[in-house]
Scaffold this motif. Structure first.
Motif, PDB file in Angstrom:
ATOM      1  N   ALA A 338       0.828  -1.205   0.000  1.00  0.00           N
ATOM      2  CA  ALA A 338       0.000   0.000   0.000  1.00  0.00           C
ATOM      3  C   ALA A 338       0.864   1.258   0.000  1.00  0.00           C
ATOM      4  CB  ALA A 338      -0.920  -0.006   1.216  1.00  0.00           C
ATOM      5  N   LEU A 339       1.969   1.229   0.716  1.00  0.00           N
ATOM      6  CA  LEU A 339       2.876   2.383   0.723  1.00  0.00           C
ATOM      7  C   LEU A 339       3.517   2.585  -0.645  1.00  0.00           C
ATOM      8  CD1 LEU A 339       4.644   1.872   4.185  1.00  0.00           C
ATOM      9  CD2 LEU A 339       3.100   3.747   3.559  1.00  0.00           C
ATOM     10  N   ALA A 340       3.834   1.492  -1.320  1.00  0.00           N
ATOM     11  CA  ALA A 340       4.484   1.590  -2.628  1.00  0.00           C
ATOM     12  C   ALA A 340       3.610   2.301  -3.653  1.00  0.00           C
ATOM     13  CB  ALA A 340       4.855   0.198  -3.127  1.00  0.00           C
ATOM     14  N   GLU A 341       2.295   2.297  -3.433  1.00  0.00           N
ATOM     15  CA  GLU A 341       1.399   3.004  -4.350  1.00  0.00           C
ATOM     16  C   GLU A 341       1.501   4.515  -4.192  1.00  0.00           C
ATOM     17  OE1 GLU A 341      -2.520   1.608  -3.644  1.00  0.00           O
ATOM     18  OE2 GLU A 341      -2.083  -0.488  -4.185  1.00  0.00           O
ATOM     19  N   ASP A 371      -2.024   6.523   7.777  1.00  0.00           N
ATOM     20  CA  ASP A 371      -3.112   5.589   8.039  1.00  0.00           C
ATOM     21  C   ASP A 371      -2.676   4.151   7.793  1.00  0.00           C
ATOM     22  OD1 ASP A 371      -4.770   7.675   8.711  1.00  0.00           O
ATOM     23  OD2 ASP A 371      -5.775   7.756   6.766  1.00  0.00           O
ATOM     24  N   VAL A 372      -1.949   3.933   6.712  1.00  0.00           N
ATOM     25  CA  VAL A 372      -1.512   2.583   6.364  1.00  0.00           C
ATOM     26  C   VAL A 372      -0.553   2.046   7.420  1.00  0.00           C
ATOM     27  CG1 VAL A 372      -0.110   1.267   4.725  1.00  0.00           C
ATOM     28  CG2 VAL A 372      -1.889   2.815   3.884  1.00  0.00           C
ATOM     29  N   ALA A 398      -0.704  18.123  11.560  1.00  0.00           N
ATOM     30  CA  ALA A 398      -1.202  18.025  12.930  1.00  0.00           C
ATOM     31  C   ALA A 398      -2.551  17.328  12.968  1.00  0.00           C
ATOM     32  CB  ALA A 398      -1.298  19.409  13.556  1.00  0.00           C
ATOM     33  N   ASP A 399      -3.432  17.685  12.054  1.00  0.00           N
ATOM     34  CA  ASP A 399      -4.748  17.042  12.020  1.00  0.00           C
ATOM     35  C   ASP A 399      -4.627  15.546  11.769  1.00  0.00           C
ATOM     36  OD1 ASP A 399      -5.959  19.437  12.515  1.00  0.00           O
ATOM     37  OD2 ASP A 399      -6.555  19.814  10.428  1.00  0.00           O
ATOM     38  N   GLY A 400      -3.752  15.182  10.822  1.00  0.00           N
ATOM     39  CA  GLY A 400      -3.594  13.774  10.487  1.00  0.00           C
ATOM     40  C   GLY A 400      -3.021  12.961  11.632  1.00  0.00           C
ATOM     41  N   LEU A 401      -1.991  13.496  12.274  1.00  0.00           N
ATOM     42  CA  LEU A 401      -1.378  12.784  13.394  1.00  0.00           C
ATOM     43  C   LEU A 401      -2.352  12.658  14.564  1.00  0.00           C
ATOM     44  CD1 LEU A 401       2.138  14.455  13.225  1.00  0.00           C
ATOM     45  CD2 LEU A 401       1.679  12.032  12.846  1.00  0.00           C
TER      46      LEU A 401
END
Length: 693
Positions: A338-341, A371-372, A398-401
C-alpha cells in the motif's frame, strides 16, 4: 481532608513569621497567595503586628479563627519547636517548615532535626521539610512557597494534570518554571527539603490518588521509603523519576562480589523497573516524558514505525531505538504494498519509511501513508520525523497525526528538527492534538521508551506489590524464609552446602575429610577426580589464598590434603565438575529490600561485570528475562560450536535460592554455579549475616 493534601488544597493557611519587612522571606508566601488568587483564608501570624499586607494578623496560630489546615513556618530554627507546639495547640494537621539550620548544617543541626521529628511524631502533625521551599496547588492558586519564581512579574501558573515533586527545592521550582515556559501544565508542585518526616515518595504516592492526576514527575535522592514506593506503583499512574547519585559507588562489601553489586546504581534501575517507574537522567528528559504523560500516552508494545521526510532522521531514529531497547516494527507485506502506491521509488517503504518531500507536498498522500502504517497490527508506536517543517505544512500534518492517535489509540510522537521561526506555534498545534513534539529523533525515542514502560507496568498490580512487600518487610527482622531459620554467621561452606542440598538446591557430591587416608578414599567416592578446598573460618576468597586445588587424583590426594590442612582448618573434597558455564547467583540487602544478582561467574564476575539485578521475590519468567539480558547469554544457549547448557535448571535453582534466603537479611554468594548440559551444581557458597564484616 488527608493531612498531606493540605499542601495543595488547604482551605486556610497560617504563615508563621509573616512580615512586610522589605526583603524578608516571611512576607513572600502572603504576597504570593494574594497575587495568584488563592480563594482560601490567609492568616498571617506575627507577635506584634495587627495587619500584614492589609490582612488581619494574629499573635499565634491558636489565636487564628479556625480551623487552620496548613501552617507555613518561616522563623529561625531555634524558634521552630515553639511554632510546632503552637500548630499542635491549634489543631493544625500539616506544616511546612521552611526554616534552614537543621541536618544540612552538620551535627548540631542534625540533632535539632531529630528533635523536630520526635516532636512531630508525638503530636501527629505531618511536617514537610525543614529547609523546604514549599508547595503549590495550581488550580486553586495556593502558592505556599517563597520561591523567587513566583516573584517574577512574568510568571503565570499553567494549570494541568501532572504533579511534580522534588527533594531539591531550587531544582524543583526551576523545573516548574521550565514546564510553564513549554506550556506544559502542572496541577501540583511540592518540594520536600530535608525530608525529616515526609518524603518525596510519600508525597508522590499521595498525589497519585488525586482523581485529576494523569502522571507524576519527581527528583529524588533516596528510595528508602519503600512503603510509599509501593503505594506509588500500585496507584497505576505513570511515573518518571530523576534519581540522583548515578556515579556514587556506595558502601562496598569486602568479602563478596554480590554485596558490592547490591550497592551499585543498577539496584536503582532494577527497583524502578520492578515497579514500572521510568528513570530519566535530567530535567529536560523528565519534562519530555511529562508531555507524553499529560497526553495520556502509553504504548502496548515496543515495536516502532518511523515515518520520515529525511533519510538521516530515519537513521538517527533507528539508532536511538536500538539504544533504548525498542524494535523497528516489521511492516507487513500488505502495508509495504500500500505504501508503494504512494511513496516514490527514490523513497523507502521499509521501516523507517521515507515518504520524501514529494509526498509531504500533498497532505492527503502523507495522511494515507500515516493511516496505512498505523493500521499495521505489528506497529505499537508511530514516530514521525520532520526536518525544516514550514508553517503551511503544519495544520494538515497536525490534524492527520491527531486523528491517527485518536482513532487507533496508539502512541504517536513527532521529532521536528528545525528552527522555531520556520513554523511558529507548530509545537503548540501538535500538542493540542495530543501529539508531543521534540526537536530531535533521539529525544522523541526516549519518550517512546517511557511510553512503552508506562504501558508495561512490570509487577505493579496490587497483588504483585503486596508479594514484594511481604519479603522485603521481613528482611533483617524475622530471620526466616518460609520458616527456614537463617544460618549462623560464618557458617562453613560444607555446612552451608548441606543446607542447600536439603532444600533441593544441587551441590557437588563430596564431604569433609580428616586425614590423608580419608582424603584418598573420598576422591574415589566422588569419581576419581576431585576438587580439594580448605575450610578455614574467615577465609572467603580461597583461590587467592591457595586454598583450592582442582582435578586431584587418588595419587595426589594425600599430599594436597596435608598442604591444605596446614592452612589451619578442615578440608572439603568434592567431585570435579567440568564442561560447564559458570554463573554467579547472589542475594544481598539493598535499600528497598533484598536484591538478587545473576551474572557470569568465576573470575568473570570481576573482569566483565556482566550482572543483572532484580528485587526479590522473583519468579521463573523474571529470571528467564534476566538470563536473556546478560551480555554473555549466548554462552548459555550455545555459541561457536559449544553445546547449550541447561538454562531451565539454572532458572529453577535461582527461584529456589531466592525463596529460601529472601528473609534471612544477610548476604548469599553462590559463585560459581556450574550450569551443565544437564543440571546445575553450586560449586562455592558463602553466607554472611547482615552487618557482618
Amino acid at each position: 481532608m488527608r493531612a498531606l493534601a493540605a499542601l495543595w488544597s488547604a482551605r486556610s493557611v497560617a504563615v508563621i513569621g509573616a512580615t512586610e519587612r522589605p526583603g524578608a522571606l516571611g512576607g513572600r508566601p502572603v504576597e504570593f497567595l494574594l497575587r495568584y488568587g488563592y480563594q482560601g483564608r490567609v492568616l498571617p501570624v506575627h507577635p506584634k503586628n495587627e495587619t500584614v499586607f492589609g490582612l488581619p494578623a494574629y499573635p499565634t496560630v491558636a489565636a487564628c479563627p479556625g480551623p487552620v489546615d496548613l501552617a507555613m513556618i518561616m522563623v529561625a530554627a531555634d524558634r521552630v519547636p515553639a511554632a510546632i507546639e503552637d500548630c499542635v495547640a491549634a489543631g493544625v494537621r500539616a506544616a511546612i517548615v521552611c526554616s534552614s539550620g537543621f541536618a544540612e548544617t552538620g551535627d548540631e543541626g542534625a540533632l535539632r532535626q531529630e528533635a523536630l521529628v520526635a516532636q512531630a511524631k508525638a503530636s501527629g502533625l505531618r511536617v514537610l521539610g525543614p529547609n523546604c521551599i514549599g508547595s503549590v496547588g495550581v488550580a486553586s492558586g495556593q502558592v505556599t512557597s517563597f520561591s523567587p519564581l513566583f516573584e517574577a512579574a512574568s510568571t503565570r501558573l499553567v494549570p494541568g494534570s501532572l504533579a511534580l515533586v522534588s527533594q531539591s527545592g531550587a531544582l524543583g521550582f526551576g523545573a516548574v518554571s521550565l514546564a510553564f515556559e513549554r506550556g506544559l501544565g502542572l496541577g501540583w508542585a511540592v518540594s520536600t527539603g530535608n525530608e525529616a518526616e515526609v518524603t518525596a515518595l510519600e508525597v508522590l504516592a499521595t498525589l497519585a490518588e488525586e482523581p485529576g492526576c494523569t502522571g507524576l514527575l519527581g527528583y529524588v535522592e533516596s528510595l528508602a521509603d519503600v512503603e510509599s514506593l509501593r503505594r506509588l506503583a500500585a496507584a497505576g499512574k505513570p511515573v518518571a523519576l530523576v534519581k540522583a547519585g548515578r556515579s556514587a559507588a556506595g558502601a562496598r562489601a569486602v568479602a563478596s562480589h554480590t554485596g558490592a553489586l547490591a550497592t551499585d546504581d543498577r539496584v536503582t534501575d532494577a527497583v524502578l523497573r520492578r515497579y514500572g517507574i521510568v528513570r530519566v537522567s535530567d530535567v529536560d528528559e523528565l519534562l519530555d516524558v511529562g508531555e507524553a504523560f499529560a497526553a495520556g500516552m502509553r504504548a502496548s508494545g515496543d515495536r516502532v514505525a518511523v515515518v520520515t521526510t529525511s533519510g538521516g532522521s530515519g537513521i538517527l531514529a533507528a539508532d536511538a531505538l536500538a539504544q533504548q531497547g525498542l524494535r523497528l516494527a516489521e511492516l507487513g507485506a500488505g502495508t509495504r504494498a500500500a505504501l508503494a502506491e504512494v511513496v516514490p521509488a527514490y523513497g523507502s517503504v521499509e521501516n523507517p519509511v521515507d515518504v520524501t518531500a514529494a509526498v509531504m507536498a500533498r497532505p492527503e498522500l502523507f495522511q494515507r501513508c500515516l493511516d496505512v502504517v498505523a493500521a499495521d497490527p505489528a506497529v505499537d508506536v508511530v514516530l514521525a520525523c520532520f526536518c525544516v517543517l514550514t508553517g503551511s505544512d503544519v495544520a494538515g500534518i497536525a490534524d492527520g497525526l491527531a486523528r491517527v492517535r485518536r482513532e487507533t489509540g496508539k502512541a504517536v510522537l513527532v521529532a521536528r528538527t528545525g528552527a522555531e521561526h520556520l513554523a511558529p506555534g507548530a509545537g503548540a498545534v501538535l500538542r493540542a492534538g495530543g501529539v508531543p513534539v521534540y526537536p530531535t529523533p533521539g529525544r522523541a525515542v526516549l519518550v517512546a521508551a517511557a511510553a512503552v514502560r508506562a504501558g508495561a507496568r512490570v509487577a505493579v498490580a496490587a497483588a504483585g506489590t503486596a508479594g514484594t512487600a511481604g519479603t522485603a518487610g521481613t528482611a533483617g527482622t524475622a530471620g526466616t524464609a518460609g520458616g527456614i531459620v537463617a544460618p549462623a554467621n560464618g557458617i562453613s561452606e560444607a555446612d552451608f552446602k548441606d543446607l542447600l542440598r536439603e532444600h533441593g538446591i544441587p551441590v557437588p557430591l563430596g564431604r569433609v575429610v580428616d586425614s590423608a587416608e580419608d582424603a584418598v578414599v573420598a576422591v574415589g567416592e566422588v569419581g576419581g577426580r576431585a576438587v580439594f578446598k580448605a575450610v578455614v573460618p574467615g577465609l572467603v576468597h580461597k583461590t587467592e589464598a591457595g586454598g583450592v586445588v582442582l582435578d586431584v587424583d587418588p595419587g595426589a590426594a594425600a599430599g594436597v590434603y596435608e598442604r591444605l590442612a596446614g592452612l589451619g582448618g578442615a578440608v572439603l573434597v568434592e567431585e570435579f565438575v567440568t564442561g560447564a558455564v559458570e554463573v554467579l547467583v547472589g542475594v544481598a540487602p539493598g535499600p528497598c529490600g533484598p536484591m538478587l544478582a545473576l551474572g557470569l561467574g568465576g573470575i568473570f564476575a570481576e573482569v566483565l561485570d556482566d550482572v543483572v539485578l532484580a528485587p526479590l521475590p522473583v519468579d521463573a519468567d523474571e529470571v528467564r528475562r534476566m538470563v536473556g539480558e546478560l551480555r554473555g547469554s549466548a554462552l548459555l544457549y550455545g555459541v561457536r560450536g559449544r553445546a547449550a547448557v541447561d538454562v531451565d535448571a539454572l532458572i529453577d535453582l535461582v527461584v529456589r535460592v531466592s525463596s529460601l534466603v529472601s528473609g534471612w537479611g544477610g548476604q548469599v554468594d553462590l559463585n560459581p554455579v556450574a550450569v551443565l548440559p544437564h543440571g546445575v551444581r553450586v560449586l562455592d557458597a558463602v553466607y554472611l549475616a547482615e552487618g557482618a564484616d
